[in-house]
Write a protein that holds these residues in place. Structure first.
Motif, mmCIF file in Angstrom:
data_model
loop_
_atom_site.group_PDB
_atom_site.id
_atom_site.type_symbol
_atom_site.label_atom_id
_atom_site.label_comp_id
_atom_site.label_asym_id
_atom_site.label_seq_id
_atom_site.Cartn_x
_atom_site.Cartn_y
_atom_site.Cartn_z
ATOM 1 N N THR A 77 -4.036 11.467 -11.599
ATOM 2 C CA THR A 77 -2.707 12.069 -11.578
ATOM 3 C C THR A 77 -1.700 11.052 -11.068
ATOM 4 N N GLY A 78 -0.456 11.166 -11.532
ATOM 5 C CA GLY A 78 0.611 10.291 -11.077
ATOM 6 C C GLY A 78 1.867 11.081 -10.828
ATOM 7 N N GLY A 79 2.703 10.620 -9.869
ATOM 8 C CA GLY A 79 3.860 11.422 -9.523
ATOM 9 C C GLY A 79 5.042 10.655 -8.984
ATOM 10 N N ASP A 80 6.040 11.420 -8.524
ATOM 11 C CA ASP A 80 7.269 10.846 -7.996
ATOM 12 C C ASP A 80 7.058 10.094 -6.692
ATOM 13 N N ASP A 81 5.917 10.317 -6.031
ATOM 14 C CA ASP A 81 5.643 9.590 -4.796
ATOM 15 C C ASP A 81 5.072 8.203 -5.065
ATOM 16 N N SER A 82 5.074 7.777 -6.325
ATOM 17 C CA SER A 82 4.582 6.452 -6.762
ATOM 18 C C SER A 82 3.070 6.315 -6.657
ATOM 19 N N GLN A 83 2.372 7.392 -6.392
ATOM 20 C CA GLN A 83 0.926 7.324 -6.252
ATOM 21 C C GLN A 83 0.204 7.621 -7.565
ATOM 22 N N VAL A 84 -0.897 6.900 -7.772
ATOM 23 C CA VAL A 84 -1.898 7.243 -8.774
ATOM 24 C C VAL A 84 -3.149 7.640 -8.009
ATOM 25 N N LEU A 85 -3.578 8.882 -8.169
ATOM 26 C CA LEU A 85 -4.745 9.388 -7.470
ATOM 27 C C LEU A 85 -5.840 9.724 -8.473
ATOM 28 N N VAL A 86 -7.080 9.337 -8.149
ATOM 29 C CA VAL A 86 -8.243 9.697 -8.958
ATOM 30 C C VAL A 86 -9.061 10.714 -8.178
ATOM 31 N N ALA A 97 3.565 19.564 -6.672
ATOM 32 C CA ALA A 97 2.633 18.518 -6.280
ATOM 33 C C ALA A 97 1.188 18.984 -6.387
ATOM 34 N N ILE A 98 0.964 20.082 -7.111
ATOM 35 C CA ILE A 98 -0.367 20.679 -7.244
ATOM 36 C C ILE A 98 -0.766 20.720 -8.712
ATOM 37 N N TYR A 145 -12.761 31.953 -18.079
ATOM 38 C CA TYR A 145 -12.312 32.869 -17.024
ATOM 39 C C TYR A 145 -10.788 32.799 -16.927
ATOM 40 N N PRO A 146 -10.105 33.481 -17.849
ATOM 41 C CA PRO A 146 -8.637 33.409 -17.874
ATOM 42 C C PRO A 146 -8.004 34.041 -16.639
ATOM 43 N N SER A 147 -6.712 33.811 -16.518
ATOM 44 C CA SER A 147 -5.785 34.446 -15.576
ATOM 45 C C SER A 147 -5.641 33.739 -14.239
ATOM 46 N N ALA A 148 -6.605 32.908 -13.842
ATOM 47 C CA ALA A 148 -6.468 32.226 -12.548
ATOM 48 C C ALA A 148 -7.164 30.876 -12.588
ATOM 49 N N PRO A 149 -6.630 29.877 -11.869
ATOM 50 C CA PRO A 149 -7.290 28.579 -11.811
ATOM 51 C C PRO A 149 -8.642 28.677 -11.108
ATOM 52 N N VAL A 150 -9.566 27.799 -11.498
ATOM 53 C CA VAL A 150 -10.842 27.715 -10.789
ATOM 54 C C VAL A 150 -10.772 26.679 -9.670
ATOM 55 N N ALA A 151 -9.794 25.779 -9.751
ATOM 56 C CA ALA A 151 -9.631 24.766 -8.703
ATOM 57 C C ALA A 151 -8.184 24.285 -8.704
ATOM 58 N N GLU A 152 -7.763 23.765 -7.566
ATOM 59 C CA GLU A 152 -6.441 23.170 -7.433
ATOM 60 C C GLU A 152 -6.542 21.850 -6.691
ATOM 61 N N LEU A 153 -5.851 20.851 -7.205
ATOM 62 C CA LEU A 153 -5.767 19.542 -6.542
ATOM 63 C C LEU A 153 -4.472 19.536 -5.751
ATOM 64 N N SER A 154 -4.590 19.468 -4.440
ATOM 65 C CA SER A 154 -3.395 19.697 -3.623
ATOM 66 C C SER A 154 -3.398 18.840 -2.372
ATOM 67 N N LYS A 155 -2.241 18.824 -1.708
ATOM 68 C CA LYS A 155 -2.033 18.223 -0.376
ATOM 69 C C LYS A 155 -2.287 16.724 -0.343
ATOM 70 N N SER A 156 -2.088 16.045 -1.469
ATOM 71 C CA SER A 156 -2.226 14.587 -1.491
ATOM 72 C C SER A 156 -0.992 13.913 -2.068
ATOM 73 N N HIS A 157 -0.419 14.489 -3.099
ATOM 74 C CA HIS A 157 0.860 13.982 -3.606
ATOM 75 C C HIS A 157 1.989 14.529 -2.737
ATOM 76 N N LEU A 161 -1.026 13.277 -16.017
ATOM 77 C CA LEU A 161 -2.442 13.333 -15.667
ATOM 78 C C LEU A 161 -3.269 12.840 -16.843
ATOM 79 N N SER A 162 -4.515 12.449 -16.558
ATOM 80 C CA SER A 162 -5.415 11.974 -17.604
ATOM 81 C C SER A 162 -6.848 12.113 -17.131
ATOM 82 N N TRP A 163 -7.683 12.793 -17.937
ATOM 83 C CA TRP A 163 -9.089 12.980 -17.590
ATOM 84 C C TRP A 163 -9.896 11.716 -17.889
#
Length: 415
Positions: free
Chosen positions: A336-345, A296-297, A305-317, A324-326
């Motif tokens: 983003t869209g997921g199994d929880d039926s949510q579309v989040l911007v 869900a992240i 800056y390889p090897s690690a994410p600079v940000a994470e979208l979390s704790k909402s789905h 996903l779509s930019w």
């Protein structure tokens, strides 16, 4: 806009001024109810406004998979305008990234068993009677659609064997529309010239199945891929003897048991969790987004800056993310869209506290891989569909619209 996330909206959430009561309200949702489960989805990319409000849709059914294009006049819901049979599930569909309207017809591409190029042309027999059985499965003898999808090319690369491994995804280069790159379960990515219908190069991209591939926005040479080995790899067509591992998931304990399905068991025997999808930002070509299977992240990566994410979208789905779509026009916005039926911007420039985090860009030269990723936990907008969301597409020609696919339904949501 109303950003409350605890409401099942009857229409897409937006806020209207109480003084704006003279004009009738504009429509916020357009809908198409297909006779089959939908999966692949893409907005038309033509710069002509009258033609831009069209969607290509791929079905997901047992016997075969149909590709259906639809358009609307922005007063009624979507109506089908063309349909064609494809005898293997379509994993992705894209409209040609056109820069002008010099040609009357439109091109589309699909992947499944192979890469196919389609041309959308007017049907001269539309409305006329016909004794030929139409693939549209109608019960009358008239041409049911205004246009036809004509198969223009089938691109197959079988130099090493007679077997063609199924294709999981592809991307069409917007800088050089003659280039298409495909990904396959046989660990390879293939770059095609769709003007000559020939493969330019094929390379082993991952240690196992490749699940998605995408060109860097604004580049005709750079593309990235993700796969079952849990890594993001960056390639340059000018120097294919080298590649860069941008991100590699940390190994996880083998938690498989006899009750898990084969796919999950296979993917985790090596201690890695597959990455399913990726997409480069359209506004900042250094950024790309990806997510793991059953996660869900969303991880936001910076290729500088390889090897690690600079940000994470979390704790909402509350369920696994599927797509996903930019945004094509707003820097840092992603859906983003997921199994929880949510579309989040989301706005990735916004910290979890809600403040605008412009310091990320101003201080990017000081970022090191050992720093933890910024956590973005509060989306800007939320919409709850009637079923699990399996596809998203943010329109480039009409950027105030997002296409959403769930169950047998396609919706266009105004943002």
């Amino acid at each position: 806009m109303d950003t409350s996330r605890n409401t099942h909206y009857p229409s897409y959430p937006y806020q209207r001024s109480t003084q704006d009561t003279v004009q009738p309200p504009s429509k916020e949702i357009y809908q198409y109810d297909a006779p089959w489960l939908t999966y692949a989805l893409d907005w038309c990319k033509t710069p002509v406004e009258q033609k831009s409000f069209r969607l290509a849709v791929g079905s997901f059914i047992e016997d075969n998979l149909l590709e259906n294009t639809a358009n609307i006049d922005q007063t009624n819901d979507f109506t089908p305008v063309a349909e064609a049979d494809s005898y293997y599930p379509i994993t992705k569909v894209l409209w040609e990234p056109r820069k002008s309207d010099a040609r009357n017809s439109d091109l589309l591409a699909t992947t499944g068993d192979i890469l196919r190029i389609w041309e959308l042309v007017d049907d001269p027999g539309y409305g006329q009677s016909s004794n030929i059985n139409s693939s549209s499965r109608t019960n009358n003898n008239t041409h049911p659609h205004q246009q036809r999808l004509v198969k223009k090319a089938e691109l197959v690369n079988m130099k090493q064997s007679d077997f063609c491994a199924p294709l999981t995804s592809f991307d069409w280069n917007e800088t050089d529309p003659s280039l298409v790159v495909t990904s396959s379960i046989d660990t390879t990515c293939t770059v095609w010239n769709v003007e000559t219908n020939q493969a330019k190069t094929q390379l082993i991209a991952h240690d196992s199945d490749v699940y998605d591939v995408a060109f860097m926005h604004g580049s005709a040479d750079t593309f990235a891929s993700v796969g079952a080995d849990g890594s993001v790899r960056l390639f340059d067509l000018r120097s294919l003897e080298h590649s860069t591992i941008l991100y590699e998931a940390q190994p996880t304990p083998n938690t498989t048991n006899t009750n898990t399905n084969t796919t999950t068991a296979t993917s985790r025997t090596s201690g890695t969790v597959p990455l399913l999808r990726l997409q480069f930002s359209r506004m900042n070509s250094n950024l790309l987004a990806t997510f793991h299977m059953d996660s869900a992240i969303v991880q936001i990566l910076d290729i500088r800056y390889p090897s690690a994410p600079v940000a994470e979208l979390s704790k909402s789905h509350s369920g696994s993310i599927n797509c996903l779509s930019w945004s094509p026009t707003e820097s840092g916005q992603i859906a983003t869209g997921g199994d929880d039926s949510q579309v989040l911007v989301w706005n990735i420039n916004q910290s979890s506290g809600g403040a605008d985090s412009r310091s990320y860009y101003h201080q990017s030269t000081q970022r090191y891989s050992h720093q933890p990723p910024r956590s973005v936990q509060d989306p800007l907008l939320a919409y709850v569909a009637d079923a699990e969301v399996n596809s998203l597409t943010w329109s480039k020609s009409a950027p105030e619209w997002i296409g959403v696919g769930f169950g047998k339904t396609i919706q266009a949501l105004r943002v």
